[in-house]
Design an enzyme around this catalytic site. Structure first.
Site, PDB file in Angstrom:
ATOM      1  N   LYS A   1       0.838  -1.202   0.000  1.00 43.75           N
ATOM      2  CA  LYS A   1       0.000   0.000   0.000  1.00 43.75           C
ATOM      3  C   LYS A   1       0.878   1.259   0.000  1.00 43.75           C
ATOM      4  CE  LYS A   1      -1.252   1.817   3.744  1.00 43.75           C
ATOM      5  NZ  LYS A   1      -0.738   3.196   3.534  1.00 43.75           N
TER       6      LYS A   1
ATOM      7  N   GLN B   1      -5.579  -2.607   9.649  1.00 46.81           N
ATOM      8  CA  GLN B   1      -5.161  -3.833   8.993  1.00 46.81           C
ATOM      9  C   GLN B   1      -5.600  -5.064   9.794  1.00 46.81           C
ATOM     10  OE1 GLN B   1      -3.854  -4.290   6.012  1.00 46.81           O
ATOM     11  NE2 GLN B   1      -3.871  -6.502   6.337  1.00 46.81           N
TER      12      GLN B   1
ATOM     13  N   ASP C   1     -11.716   0.974   3.543  1.00 49.48           N
ATOM     14  CA  ASP C   1     -11.770  -0.483   3.405  1.00 49.48           C
ATOM     15  C   ASP C   1     -13.197  -0.956   3.116  1.00 49.48           C
ATOM     16  OD1 ASP C   1      -9.602  -2.154   3.265  1.00 49.48           O
ATOM     17  OD2 ASP C   1      -9.253  -2.220   5.422  1.00 49.48           O
TER      18      ASP C   1
END
Length: 292
Positions: free
Chosen positions: A52, A96, A119
């Site tokens: 990322k 995450q 997300d």
């Protein structure tokens, strides 16, 4: 058999994004800022966050990572989330996954401001997606839909079988494939590890999307000739090579590929497009396209 080269498609999209970011910076404006919270040092999570950061740098996004210890309390983690929720310089951020077992993942995800939930896991964004309203789509399902679109794969009226029912991939992609859209307009069957006659159902699929989390789960006898196979899984398998491991997906690629009309490789298929989904969600937040 045609390979669905997610890496190549992702690079093309990033090239276009880089041009857009250059124009934004030339105009004296700040570029989009994507942040990540990483708890502990899970190798797969470290790899994803590093990818990322690399993608952000390559196109001109600002990127930042908050690295927190494995034993952080849930309360302290939520304090960091609250800080990012209120930081006007951050357009979107992710927590995450997976999180350590002592942390309630569902509770933590609900603490993210839906407007910064790039997300697409917050119940508000999931609900908006279900209703067909503008929303941040979960990154991997969004990436899968982009692959189908870029490859001009016909989905309307086709039987799509999704193997795996997670809230991150299987359930949302089944909804997107059934939506009145292109890609979409498919008849969808959502399966999982407890589905009876799973082999027979998979063999009926025109489009088979596999996200069950078991290496090599889909065998040759589970795929009909001419099917489109999208393999979401990625697993590190130890071996005696110089690296000490190789990567494989949820599909037994070596035996299945010859039967397919299209198939994604592992690595280099769905993975790069997941990053693209995240970048595009961040750009939507930057532009205030979803929440105005």
């Amino acid at each position: 058999m045609k390979l669905i080269d997610g890496k190549k498609i992702a690079e093309e999209i990033k090239s276009n994004l880089a041009k857009e970011m250059a124009a934004i910076i030339d105009a004296g404006e700040n570029p989009p800022h994507l942040s990540a919270i990483l708890v502990g040092n899970d190798p797969a999570s470290e790899t994803y966050v590093a990818s990322k950061e690399k993608a952000c740098k390559s196109i001109g996004f600002t990127s930042s990572v908050y690295r927190l210890p494995e034993d952080i309390t849930q309360e302290k983690l939520i304090e960091v989330i609250d800080f990012l929720n209120n930081d006007d310089e951050v357009n979107g951020f992710i927590v995450q996954l997976p999180l350590p077992k002592h942390i309630d993942t569902d509770y933590v995800l609900q603490k993210i401001n839906p407007e910064k939930d790039v997300d697409g896991f917050h119940p508000v964004n999931i609900g908006r997606m279900v209703l067909g309203l503008p929303a941040y789509l979960p990154a991997t399902p969004a990436g899968i839909m982009m692959l189908l679109e870029k490859m001009n794969i016909k989905t309307e009226g086709k039987h799509c079988v999704v193997v795996g029912r997670s809230n991150i991939v299987g359930t949302p992609v089944s909804l997107l494939m059934s939506r009145k859209s292109n890609p979409g307009n498919s008849t969808v069957t959502l399966c999982h590890s407890k589905t009876e006659n799973l082999e027979e159902i998979c063999k009926q699929a025109d489009i088979l999307i596999v996200a069950i989390g078991i290496p090599g789960f889909i065998k040759e006898n589970m795929v009909k000739k001419g099917a489109v196979v999208i393999d979401v899984g990625i697993h590190r398998i130890e071996d005696e090579s110089e690296k000490g491991y190789h990567l494989m997906g949820d599909v037994d690629y070596d035996r299945v590929a010859s039967k397919c009309s299209y198939i994604t490789p592992v690595p280099g298929g769905v993975g790069p497009m997941t990053i693209i989904g995240l970048l595009l969600n961040t750009l939507k937040s930057y532009r205030r396209e979803i929440y105005t």
